[in-house]
Design an enzyme around this catalytic site. Sequence first.
Site, PDB file in Angstrom:
ATOM      1  CE  LYS A  13      44.643  41.847  40.065  1.00 26.31           C
ATOM      2  NZ  LYS A  13      45.254  42.911  40.892  1.00 26.31           N
ATOM      3  NE  ARG A  88      47.079  37.428  44.213  1.00 28.97           N
ATOM      4  CZ  ARG A  88      45.958  38.137  44.059  1.00 28.97           C
ATOM      5  NH1 ARG A  88      44.943  37.657  43.400  1.00 28.97           N
ATOM      6  NH2 ARG A  88      45.880  39.334  44.566  1.00 28.97           N
ATOM      7  NE  ARG A 127      40.037  47.892  46.876  1.00 26.13           N
ATOM      8  CZ  ARG A 127      40.771  46.901  46.377  1.00 26.13           C
ATOM      9  NH1 ARG A 127      40.564  46.503  45.139  1.00 26.13           N
ATOM     10  NH2 ARG A 127      41.701  46.323  47.092  1.00 26.13           N
ATOM     11  NE  ARG A 160      39.833  43.856  49.105  1.00 21.41           N
ATOM     12  CZ  ARG A 160      40.408  43.480  47.975  1.00 21.41           C
ATOM     13  NH1 ARG A 160      39.730  43.601  46.831  1.00 21.41           N
ATOM     14  NH2 ARG A 160      41.613  42.987  47.949  1.00 21.41           N
ATOM     15  NE  ARG A 171      46.066  43.454  48.929  1.00 18.53           N
ATOM     16  CZ  ARG A 171      45.176  44.421  48.679  1.00 18.53           C
ATOM     17  NH1 ARG A 171      44.901  45.325  49.591  1.00 18.53           N
ATOM     18  NH2 ARG A 171      44.563  44.452  47.517  1.00 18.53           N
TER      19      ARG A 171
HETATM   20  P1  AP5 Z   1      40.539  47.590  41.558  1.00 13.76           P
HETATM   21  O1  AP5 Z   1      39.936  47.479  40.213  1.00 13.76           O
HETATM   22  O2  AP5 Z   1      39.751  47.155  42.740  1.00 13.76           O
HETATM   23  O3  AP5 Z   1      42.005  46.934  41.547  1.00 13.76           O
HETATM   24  P2  AP5 Z   1      42.450  45.427  41.540  1.00 13.76           P
HETATM   25  O4  AP5 Z   1      43.630  45.322  40.636  1.00 13.76           O
HETATM   26  O5  AP5 Z   1      41.291  44.534  41.278  1.00 13.76           O
HETATM   27  O6  AP5 Z   1      42.956  45.334  43.047  1.00 13.76           O
HETATM   28  P3  AP5 Z   1      42.713  44.243  44.141  1.00 13.76           P
HETATM   29  O7  AP5 Z   1      43.201  44.879  45.427  1.00 13.76           O
HETATM   30  O8  AP5 Z   1      41.324  43.724  44.174  1.00 13.76           O
HETATM   31  O9  AP5 Z   1      43.676  43.164  43.700  1.00 13.76           O
HETATM   32  P4  AP5 Z   1      44.323  42.143  44.555  1.00 13.76           P
HETATM   33  O10 AP5 Z   1      44.932  41.356  43.490  1.00 13.76           O
HETATM   34  O11 AP5 Z   1      45.235  42.563  45.639  1.00 13.76           O
HETATM   35  O12 AP5 Z   1      43.090  41.557  45.406  1.00 13.76           O
HETATM   36  P5  AP5 Z   1      42.250  40.249  45.265  1.00 13.76           P
HETATM   37  O13 AP5 Z   1      40.882  40.552  45.686  1.00 13.76           O
HETATM   38  O14 AP5 Z   1      42.485  39.563  43.973  1.00 13.76           O
HETATM   39  O15 AP5 Z   1      40.972  49.127  41.767  1.00 13.76           O
HETATM   40  C1  AP5 Z   1      41.537  49.578  42.979  1.00 13.76           C
HETATM   41  C2  AP5 Z   1      41.010  50.989  43.292  1.00 13.76           C
HETATM   42  O16 AP5 Z   1      41.480  51.909  42.313  1.00 13.76           O
HETATM   43  C3  AP5 Z   1      39.474  51.101  43.277  1.00 13.76           C
HETATM   44  O17 AP5 Z   1      39.099  52.011  44.276  1.00 13.76           O
HETATM   45  C4  AP5 Z   1      39.154  51.681  41.884  1.00 13.76           C
HETATM   46  O18 AP5 Z   1      37.963  52.444  41.893  1.00 13.76           O
HETATM   47  C5  AP5 Z   1      40.394  52.530  41.624  1.00 13.76           C
HETATM   48  N1  AP5 Z   1      40.773  52.574  40.213  1.00 13.76           N
HETATM   49  C6  AP5 Z   1      40.787  51.544  39.320  1.00 13.76           C
HETATM   50  N2  AP5 Z   1      41.237  51.956  38.127  1.00 13.76           N
HETATM   51  C7  AP5 Z   1      41.551  53.307  38.280  1.00 13.76           C
HETATM   52  C8  AP5 Z   1      42.060  54.307  37.408  1.00 13.76           C
HETATM   53  N3  AP5 Z   1      42.363  54.039  36.138  1.00 13.76           N
HETATM   54  N4  AP5 Z   1      42.237  55.551  37.922  1.00 13.76           N
HETATM   55  C9  AP5 Z   1      41.919  55.836  39.214  1.00 13.76           C
HETATM   56  N5  AP5 Z   1      41.423  54.936  40.073  1.00 13.76           N
HETATM   57  C10 AP5 Z   1      41.242  53.675  39.616  1.00 13.76           C
HETATM   58  O19 AP5 Z   1      42.958  39.312  46.379  1.00 13.76           O
HETATM   59  C11 AP5 Z   1      42.844  39.588  47.761  1.00 13.76           C
HETATM   60  C12 AP5 Z   1      43.571  38.517  48.545  1.00 13.76           C
HETATM   61  O20 AP5 Z   1      42.966  37.223  48.285  1.00 13.76           O
HETATM   62  C13 AP5 Z   1      45.060  38.311  48.213  1.00 13.76           C
HETATM   63  O21 AP5 Z   1      45.893  39.195  48.904  1.00 13.76           O
HETATM   64  C14 AP5 Z   1      45.267  36.844  48.627  1.00 13.76           C
HETATM   65  O22 AP5 Z   1      45.411  36.720  50.013  1.00 13.76           O
HETATM   66  C15 AP5 Z   1      43.954  36.194  48.214  1.00 13.76           C
HETATM   67  N6  AP5 Z   1      43.997  35.657  46.841  1.00 13.76           N
HETATM   68  C16 AP5 Z   1      43.252  36.070  45.767  1.00 13.76           C
HETATM   69  N7  AP5 Z   1      43.579  35.376  44.669  1.00 13.76           N
HETATM   70  C17 AP5 Z   1      44.545  34.499  45.047  1.00 13.76           C
HETATM   71  C18 AP5 Z   1      45.319  33.541  44.347  1.00 13.76           C
HETATM   72  N8  AP5 Z   1      45.160  33.324  43.027  1.00 13.76           N
HETATM   73  N9  AP5 Z   1      46.227  32.830  45.055  1.00 13.76           N
HETATM   74  C19 AP5 Z   1      46.403  33.004  46.377  1.00 13.76           C
HETATM   75  N10 AP5 Z   1      45.734  33.923  47.093  1.00 13.76           N
HETATM   76  C20 AP5 Z   1      44.807  34.666  46.425  1.00 13.76           C
END
Ligand code: AP5
Length: 213
Positions: A13, A88, A127, A160, A171
Site C-alpha cells: 500500500k 481498518r 523491509r 520497524r 498483524r
Molecule cells: P509496503 O509498501 O511498506 O507495504 P504496506 O502494505 O504499506 O505495509 P505496512 O506494513 O506499512 O502496512 P500496515 O497496514 O501493516 O502498516 P501501517 O503502517 O499502516 O511494502 C512492504 C515491503 O514489501 C517493503 O519492503 C517494500 O519494499 C516491499 N514491496 C512492496 N511491493 C512489492 C512488490 N511488488 N514486490 C516485492 N516487494 C515489494 O500500520 C502500522 C500499525 O499502525 C498497525 O498495525 C496499527 O497498530 C496502527 N494503525 C495504522 N492505521 C490504523 C488504523 N486505521 N486503525 C487502527 N490502527 C492503525
Amino acid sequence: MKLILLGPPGAGKGTQAKMLVQELGIPQISTGDMLREAVKAGSPMGMKAKTYMDSGELVPDEVVVGIVEERIQQPDCADGFMLDGFPRTTAQADALTEMLEKKGLAIDHVICIQVDNDELIRRLSGRRTCRNCMAPYHVEFNPPQKEGVCDKCGGELYQRDDDREEAIRARLKTYDAQTRPLIEYYEQRGLLRPVDGSGRVEEVFGRIRQVLR
Ligand code: AP5
C-alpha cells in the site's frame, strides 16, 4: 479523486501510494506514518499508540478517526486524497462515510491489493524504511544503492519494531479479524477494485493504473 488503498500488512500500500502521489498529484494519508510520527514526537497519544502498534493490534478507532478527520480538512486535500491504512474496521469505514457526507463528498474507488501470506511475511521481514522521508525499501526486492542509506534523501534506513516475526503474525491475524470484512463492505457499495499485488512493484502499479482508467 478520493481513494482508499486496502490490503493486508506488506501488500504494498505504502509503496504504491508513493507512486500514485506522483501520478495523480493528490496527497497520501497514511495513518501508520502519522502514528509513527506521533511516537517519534513522544506525544501522549503517540506513547499510547505505540503499545498497540508494537503488539500488532489496532489503535482505538476514536484516535485514528480523529487524526484522519483533522487531516482531510487541510487545503492540500481539497482536490482529493489517498487513504493508506484507513479505514481498518467497519466502525472506521462508517465514520469516514459520515465525515465525507457532511462535506457532500464520497470515496471514488477502494483499491484492494491482494498478496498471499508467505509473500507478505517475506516482504515485511525484509523491509527497511527511511527514518526521514518514510520511503520503503526491501533488502532483497528493492535494496537501496548504498546499504542503510535512503536513495531519495540520504536518511538512515531502519527496521520497524512491528516487523519482527511475532508482531507480523499478530498483524496478519488482526487484519483477518478486523479489516478483511471491509472487502465485502465496499463490494456491497460497488466501490471495490481488486488488484493482484504479486510481481514487481512496477507491474502492480500498471494494474492499478489500468483500474483507475
Ligand atoms: P509496503 O509498501 O511498506 O507495504 P504496506 O502494505 O504499506 O505495509 P505496512 O506494513 O506499512 O502496512 P500496515 O497496514 O501493516 O502498516 P501501517 O503502517 O499502516 O511494502 C512492504 C515491503 O514489501 C517493503 O519492503 C517494500 O519494499 C516491499 N514491496 C512492496 N511491493 C512489492 C512488490 N511488488 N514486490 C516485492 N516487494 C515489494 O500500520 C502500522 C500499525 O499502525 C498497525 O498495525 C496499527 O497498530 C496502527 N494503525 C495504522 N492505521 C490504523 C488504523 N486505521 N486503525 C487502527 N490502527 C492503525
